[in-house]
Write a protein that holds these residues in place. Sequence first.
Motif, PDB file in Angstrom:
ATOM      1  N   ASP A   1      24.993  25.947 -17.675  1.00  0.00           N
ATOM      2  CA  ASP A   1      25.015  26.427 -19.059  1.00  0.00           C
ATOM      3  C   ASP A   1      26.181  27.396 -19.269  1.00  0.00           C
TER       4      ASP A   1
ATOM      5  N   ASP B   1      29.371  25.399 -19.438  1.00  0.00           N
ATOM      6  CA  ASP B   1      29.501  24.714 -20.725  1.00  0.00           C
ATOM      7  C   ASP B   1      29.945  25.676 -21.834  1.00  0.00           C
ATOM      8  N   LYS B   2      29.381  26.878 -21.832  1.00  0.00           N
ATOM      9  CA  LYS B   2      29.770  27.875 -22.837  1.00  0.00           C
ATOM     10  C   LYS B   2      31.234  28.262 -22.656  1.00  0.00           C
ATOM     11  N   CYS B   3      31.657  28.404 -21.420  1.00  0.00           N
ATOM     12  CA  CYS B   3      33.056  28.735 -21.133  1.00  0.00           C
ATOM     13  C   CYS B   3      33.973  27.617 -21.610  1.00  0.00           C
ATOM     14  N   HIS B   4      33.552  26.379 -21.382  1.00  0.00           N
ATOM     15  CA  HIS B   4      34.334  25.212 -21.803  1.00  0.00           C
ATOM     16  C   HIS B   4      34.440  25.146 -23.323  1.00  0.00           C
ATOM     17  N   ASP B   5      33.308  25.359 -23.999  1.00  0.00           N
ATOM     18  CA  ASP B   5      33.285  25.280 -25.463  1.00  0.00           C
ATOM     19  C   ASP B   5      34.177  26.335 -26.106  1.00  0.00           C
ATOM     20  N   LYS B   6      34.308  27.484 -25.466  1.00  0.00           N
ATOM     21  CA  LYS B   6      35.134  28.570 -25.995  1.00  0.00           C
ATOM     22  C   LYS B   6      36.575  28.488 -25.496  1.00  0.00           C
ATOM     23  N   GLN B   7      36.877  27.431 -24.725  1.00  0.00           N
ATOM     24  CA  GLN B   7      38.202  27.233 -24.143  1.00  0.00           C
ATOM     25  C   GLN B   7      38.631  28.460 -23.328  1.00  0.00           C
TER      26      GLN B   7
ATOM     27  N   ARG C   1      35.090  16.611 -18.627  1.00  0.00           N
ATOM     28  CA  ARG C   1      35.316  17.990 -19.038  1.00  0.00           C
ATOM     29  C   ARG C   1      36.772  18.340 -18.750  1.00  0.00           C
TER      30      ARG C   1
ATOM     31  N   ASP D   1      35.014  36.156 -22.745  1.00  0.00           N
ATOM     32  CA  ASP D   1      34.444  34.809 -22.760  1.00  0.00           C
ATOM     33  C   ASP D   1      34.640  34.058 -21.443  1.00  0.00           C
TER      34      ASP D   1
END
Length: 197
Positions: free
Chosen positions: A29, A32-38, A70, A108
Amino acid sequence: MQCLVKSYIDNLIALLTKVDTTYIYQIIDALDKCHDKQATVYIMGNGGSAATASHMANDLSVGLKLREIRNFNVQSLSDNTPVCTAIANDIGYENVFYAQLKNKLQPDDLVIALSCSGNSENIVKASQYTKKIGATLVGMTGFDGGELKKISDISFHVNTDNGEYGLVEDVHMILDHIIYSYYIAQKPENKTNYTMR
């Protein structure tokens, strides 16, 4: 010899059966949050844990990017030998990871710290800086967990006797492959496009 081999395997199996999968879900999780925030994933470790950090960076970056699953921005802080040795030589080995994160780490971002003892001075210093910045800290530890286990936002701990480096590092490497396999399973049609290492 056979007794030692069987004992090692039995001990590894016993440790794996005790793994709390809740923490694995939490790590995924956080990724994923790190990925979504680039944002950036930083991974660090010494010795065998440095090799695991490199392997994790490989799996999470190129391994997933080639399969169009990803596109993590991942950096293993242990990988650049000139940088690590320059920092160690000039201002001390305790700063090899902290100095790389200083004035670069963002709230982030995600930092994954590997330390069997949880007390490696360079890991603890960089981890404390991570907490100061407000980035998420994942601690991967063994033995009694040490300081890293205490301060981690997400703690993946392998509870062993002191000195059981091999078993701890084995479970940490298996964690990497579990996470990697989880992402691979998100896009099953890509499984046959590339041969597994």
